[in-house]
Design a protein around this motif. Structure first.
Motif, mmCIF file in Angstrom:
data_model
loop_
_atom_site.group_PDB
_atom_site.id
_atom_site.type_symbol
_atom_site.label_atom_id
_atom_site.label_comp_id
_atom_site.label_asym_id
_atom_site.label_seq_id
_atom_site.Cartn_x
_atom_site.Cartn_y
_atom_site.Cartn_z
ATOM 1 N N GLU A 120 -6.623 1.845 -7.565
ATOM 2 C CA GLU A 120 -6.659 3.248 -7.146
ATOM 3 C C GLU A 120 -7.778 3.497 -6.145
ATOM 4 N N THR A 121 -8.852 2.742 -6.278
ATOM 5 C CA THR A 121 -10.012 2.874 -5.400
ATOM 6 C C THR A 121 -10.522 1.478 -5.081
ATOM 7 N N PRO A 122 -11.405 1.335 -4.096
ATOM 8 C CA PRO A 122 -11.949 0.007 -3.809
ATOM 9 C C PRO A 122 -12.723 -0.615 -4.973
ATOM 10 N N LYS A 123 -13.080 0.194 -5.963
ATOM 11 C CA LYS A 123 -13.878 -0.319 -7.081
ATOM 12 C C LYS A 123 -13.121 -0.423 -8.398
ATOM 13 N N ASN A 151 -5.106 6.239 -2.509
ATOM 14 C CA ASN A 151 -4.467 5.264 -1.635
ATOM 15 C C ASN A 151 -4.358 3.984 -2.461
ATOM 16 N N TYR A 152 -3.192 3.774 -3.035
ATOM 17 C CA TYR A 152 -2.974 2.683 -3.973
ATOM 18 C C TYR A 152 -2.739 1.360 -3.261
ATOM 19 N N ILE A 153 -3.146 0.297 -3.930
ATOM 20 C CA ILE A 153 -2.805 -1.059 -3.513
ATOM 21 C C ILE A 153 -2.163 -1.740 -4.709
ATOM 22 N N GLU A 170 -2.895 1.425 -15.305
ATOM 23 C CA GLU A 170 -2.413 0.437 -16.273
ATOM 24 C C GLU A 170 -0.895 0.535 -16.447
ATOM 25 N N ASN A 171 -0.383 1.747 -16.599
ATOM 26 C CA ASN A 171 1.064 1.918 -16.744
ATOM 27 C C ASN A 171 1.810 1.546 -15.476
ATOM 28 N N HIS A 176 0.834 -1.204 0.000
ATOM 29 C CA HIS A 176 0.000 0.000 0.000
ATOM 30 C C HIS A 176 0.867 1.251 0.000
ATOM 31 N N PHE A 177 0.380 2.272 -0.707
ATOM 32 C CA PHE A 177 1.035 3.577 -0.645
ATOM 33 C C PHE A 177 0.035 4.647 -1.049
ATOM 34 N N SER A 178 0.337 5.876 -0.690
ATOM 35 C CA SER A 178 -0.483 7.031 -1.046
ATOM 36 C C SER A 178 0.357 7.965 -1.898
ATOM 37 N N ALA A 179 -0.274 8.494 -2.950
ATOM 38 C CA ALA A 179 0.461 9.384 -3.850
ATOM 39 C C ALA A 179 -0.517 10.233 -4.652
#
Length: 117
Positions: free
Chosen positions: A107-110, A32-34, A83-84, A9-12
């Motif tokens: 990028e999101t839960p969905k 909040n990326y996974i 995607e990239n 996990h990270f935030s950017a």
């Protein structure tokens, strides 16, 4: 085949500047990326693993040091779509672990994007 996954996990922040001005992703924003790396092997190693999860710590270190709380446009030459990023992390992982089968970035839960050769 045996498959394992591990999440990081990270935030950017990022901005998709090539989109029309009225597109929400053209504005500066963050997530909040996974990142989920998937490894696969037809057989287990002598320890009964595809690969020991502990061996994936270099990916955590790479993400923490290079991506967490950063502006992704500066890191990925403006190509900061999920995607990239999935492709970028796949290439990074595959260079270290030949069992790398896919990388998914959420990028999101969905929403998710996966690179799988």
């Amino acid at each position: 085949m045996f498959h394992i996954t591990k999440e990081f996990h990270f935030s950017a922040s990022h901005q998709l500047t090539h989109l029309a001005d009225d597109h929400q992703c053209a504005r500066l924003h963050g997530h909040n990326y996974i990142v989920t790396v998937e490894l696969a092997a037809p057989a287990l190693n002598n320890d009964g693993f595809v690969r020991d999860y502990h061996e994936l710590k270099p990916l955590k270190d790479y993400i923490d040091n290079s991506f967490d709380h950063r502006h992704l446009n500066d890191i990925l030459d403006g190509h900061s779509t999920a995607e990239n990023m999935a492709y970028h992390f796949y290439e990074w992982c595959a260079a270290r672990w030949p069992e790398t089968a896919a990388v998914t970035v959420s990028e999101t839960p969905k929403t998710t994007a996966t690179y799988r050769p």
